[in-house]
Design an enzyme around this catalytic site. Structure first.
Site, PDB file in Angstrom:
ATOM      1  N   PHE A 100      -2.261   6.511  12.279  1.00 44.58           N
ATOM      2  CA  PHE A 100      -2.446   7.912  11.903  1.00 44.58           C
ATOM      3  C   PHE A 100      -3.715   8.513  12.485  1.00 44.58           C
ATOM      4  CE2 PHE A 100      -4.003   5.067   8.510  1.00 44.58           C
ATOM      5  CZ  PHE A 100      -5.358   5.251   8.693  1.00 44.58           C
ATOM      6  N   TYR A 134       0.835  -1.207   0.000  1.00 44.85           N
ATOM      7  CA  TYR A 134       0.000   0.000   0.000  1.00 44.85           C
ATOM      8  C   TYR A 134       0.870   1.258   0.000  1.00 44.85           C
ATOM      9  CZ  TYR A 134      -2.912   3.849   1.534  1.00 44.85           C
ATOM     10  OH  TYR A 134      -3.531   5.067   1.622  1.00 44.85           O
ATOM     11  N   TYR A 186     -17.336  31.790  45.684  1.00 47.18           N
ATOM     12  CA  TYR A 186     -16.635  30.621  45.160  1.00 47.18           C
ATOM     13  C   TYR A 186     -15.391  30.976  44.339  1.00 47.18           C
ATOM     14  CZ  TYR A 186     -20.774  27.788  46.316  1.00 47.18           C
ATOM     15  OH  TYR A 186     -21.792  27.142  46.960  1.00 47.18           O
ATOM     16  N   ARG A 240     -12.885  31.473  47.154  1.00 47.25           N
ATOM     17  CA  ARG A 240     -12.765  30.365  48.095  1.00 47.25           C
ATOM     18  C   ARG A 240     -12.367  29.056  47.415  1.00 47.25           C
ATOM     19  NH1 ARG A 240     -18.004  28.016  50.705  1.00 47.25           N
ATOM     20  NH2 ARG A 240     -18.750  30.038  50.015  1.00 47.25           N
ATOM     21  N   ASN A 289       1.851  11.116   6.292  1.00 43.99           N
ATOM     22  CA  ASN A 289       0.878  10.262   6.963  1.00 43.99           C
ATOM     23  C   ASN A 289       1.218  10.201   8.453  1.00 43.99           C
ATOM     24  OD1 ASN A 289      -0.427   6.983   6.959  1.00 43.99           O
ATOM     25  ND2 ASN A 289      -1.508   8.777   6.225  1.00 43.99           N
ATOM     26  N   GLU A 335     -12.293   6.054   4.100  1.00 45.10           N
ATOM     27  CA  GLU A 335     -11.903   6.640   5.381  1.00 45.10           C
ATOM     28  C   GLU A 335     -13.175   7.187   6.030  1.00 45.10           C
ATOM     29  OE1 GLU A 335      -8.846   9.316   4.092  1.00 45.10           O
ATOM     30  OE2 GLU A 335      -7.658   7.670   3.265  1.00 45.10           O
ATOM     31  N   HIS A 338      -2.036  16.623  -2.380  1.00 44.62           N
ATOM     32  CA  HIS A 338      -2.552  16.733  -1.013  1.00 44.62           C
ATOM     33  C   HIS A 338      -2.292  18.106  -0.380  1.00 44.62           C
ATOM     34  CE1 HIS A 338      -3.261  12.545  -1.522  1.00 44.62           C
ATOM     35  NE2 HIS A 338      -3.467  12.282  -0.257  1.00 44.62           N
TER      36      HIS A 338
END
Length: 500
Positions: free
Chosen positions: A327, A53, A278, A281, A195, A412, A83
């Site tokens: 990934f 792959y 608060y 405190r 990746n 994906e 990409h």
């Protein structure tokens, strides 16, 4: 002093040296052996014409497409170019430095098949101050931070853009400016470079470092407010916190006692009131819980920044290349969502203390800390600004990790949105830093109406530091400048005094 990376032992202290002091890095000699062995495994698989792959196949949904041997290098170049589709404002140079550092460390583990020349160029870019221009938006946080890391990798090919000493150059010009040459990616290298989770982790690391510092400052400024409002010190008694037993809560209470030691402005229960609101405190309980989150985030980041997060991974001992899902950014997505909730709460409680300082019905001080109330508005709008930032934080604190949009033709089909979570955490940090700065300014002004000499020694010192950047309010003026100056000082002081 050079920092040697082996993929296993990178620390926050080392990261800070690289980010803030431009410490140089090198690959440890033992790591080089693993890297070269990993590369040899890839070369052997190609020679045997095996289907691997991302090496001899396409990517994502196109993984069923077999790539001929004579096109495996072109495949990697195409991968980076196709990409690099990031959009939006570029990441800061500090974050980009962290990205390069983390990617180098991941590749140094020896599971990625990178060539020695390519990894060395990445090291040289960091040491030479070549910072690729990386758009901040476009990563889904699974299949890695593909778009941001592709923009980083472009520069290694002599493409894209990079910043060098404040000048924006083409990738090729940036390399030539520093005497470096671009490379042509070989089989698997493009995938090895993009990746992974190094973009979201880089943003997370930078955010964590600054958030940790901000938590320390927030406690100190809270102690100023505590004195200005004659807080009841009994709430920080160690006995109270020991019986709940959260270490972080105990630590914050101890810190507060130390900051306030020697003060003549604090009170005991029954002197002026039995107990405080608060936001005063419960400082140990709230700030302590925030520290718990910081510890959780630190633990996850330390694991991630020393992990192999690309795909496929090469296990040279067995001659195997195995596809998996390291990934996927889910651990960091959760951590970043948790961090932004904690940072939002840091600002929430600070804003409530700001309100108590400027509200005469709650403080016993002049309205809005003005020396001439009515004619002058004093710090009225400071609280407005803090409230606006706090409100924005609440929107940003919505968890990004609960969303997932399928991609790559549904191959994906579940993603982490970790980069979105990290970017939002970083914005919440910036908003919260300004809120904390506003509390510091208001607390210092409130002490103008008390007797400064009655403050604790720590508070006197802190007051003087604030006054170097923000003068007392003697009449209405443009306060935006004060907020920005003190915020800038906090960032600078973080760099100098960070506790990691």
């Amino acid at each position: 002093m050079t920092i040697y990376l082996d993929g296993h032992h990178l620390t926050f202290k080392q990261i800070k040296k690289v980010l803030d002091y431009e410490e140089e890095i090198e690959i440890h000699k033992e790591a080089w052996k693993r890297i070269e062995t990993s590369r040899q495994t890839i070369e052997k698989l190609i020679q045997e014409d095996l289907v691997v792959y991302g090496v001899t196949t396409g990517f994502g949904k196109l993984s069923d497409v077999i790539i001929p041997q004579n096109q495996v290098e072109q495949l990697q170049m195409n991968l980076i170019r196709s990409h690099a589709v990031g959009v939006g404002k570029p990441l800061s140079e500090r974050i980009v430095r962290a990205m390069i550092l983390l990617r180098v460390n991941a590749l140094a583990k020896g599971y990625s098949g990178i060539c020695k020349e390519t990894l060395q160029l990445l090291v040289d870019c960091l040491n030479a101050g070549i910072h690729p221009v990386v758009p901040s938006q476009g990563s889904l946080g699974a299949s890695g931070d593909l778009a941001p890391l592709a923009h980083l990798a472009l520069v290694l090919m002599g493409e894209g853009e990079a910043m060098v000493k404040g000048e924006r150059l083409t990738g090729l010009d940036a390399l030539e400016r520093k005497g470096l040459n671009p490379i042509r990616l070989k089989a698997k290298e493009g995938l090895a470079l993009i990746n992974g989770t190094q973009a979201m982790t880089a943003v997370g690391v930078v955010t964590y470092l600054d958030a940790s510092d901000l938590a320390n400052w927030a406690e100190q400024f809270a102690s100023l407010t505590f004195e200005a409002l004659n807080g009841v010190i009994d709430a920080f008694d160690d006995q109270i916190h020991q019986v709940r037993a959260y270490p972080e809560q105990i630590e914050v209470a101890q810190n507060m006692r130390g900051y306030l030691e020697g003060s003549q402005l604090t009170t005991h229960q029954g002197d002026l009131r039995v107990q405080d609101a608060y936001s005063l405190r419960c400082i140990p309980q709230v700030h302590g819980a925030i520290r718990q989150v910081l510890n959780y985030v630190k633990e996850k980041l330390e694991i991630e920044m020393n992990s192999a997060t690309d795909n496929p991974l090469i296990f040279s001992d067995h001659g195997e290349v195995i596809s998996g899902g390291n990934f996927h950014g889910q651990p960091i997505a959760f951590a970043m969502d948790f961090l932004k909730i904690a940072l939002a709460e840091l600002a929430n409680i600070a804003e409530r203390r700001i309100e108590r300082l400027v509200n005469p019905q709650l403080s016993g001080l002049p309205p809005f800390l003005s020396v001439n109330p009515g004619l002058e508005s004093g710090f009225m709008i400071m609280q407005y600004v803090a409230a606006a930032l706090v409100s924005e934080n609440k929107t940003l604190a919505h968890p990004a990790s609960v969303d997932s949009i399928p991609s790559s033709a549904n191959q994906e089909d579940h993603v982490s949105m970790g980069m979105t979570a990290a970017r939002h955490a970083y914005q919440v940090l910036k908003n919260s830093r300004r809120v904390v700065a506003i509390e510091a300014i208001c607390a210092a002004q409130a002490l103008e109406f008390r007797e400064i000499e009655k403050c604790s020694p720590h508070s006197k010192s802190l007051y003087r530091q604030i006054r170097k950047w923000v003068p007392p309010l003697t009449g209405d003026r443009v306060l935006a400048n004060d907020v920005e100056r003190l915020t800038a000082w906090l960032k600078k002081a973080n760099k100098e005094n960070s506790k990691v």
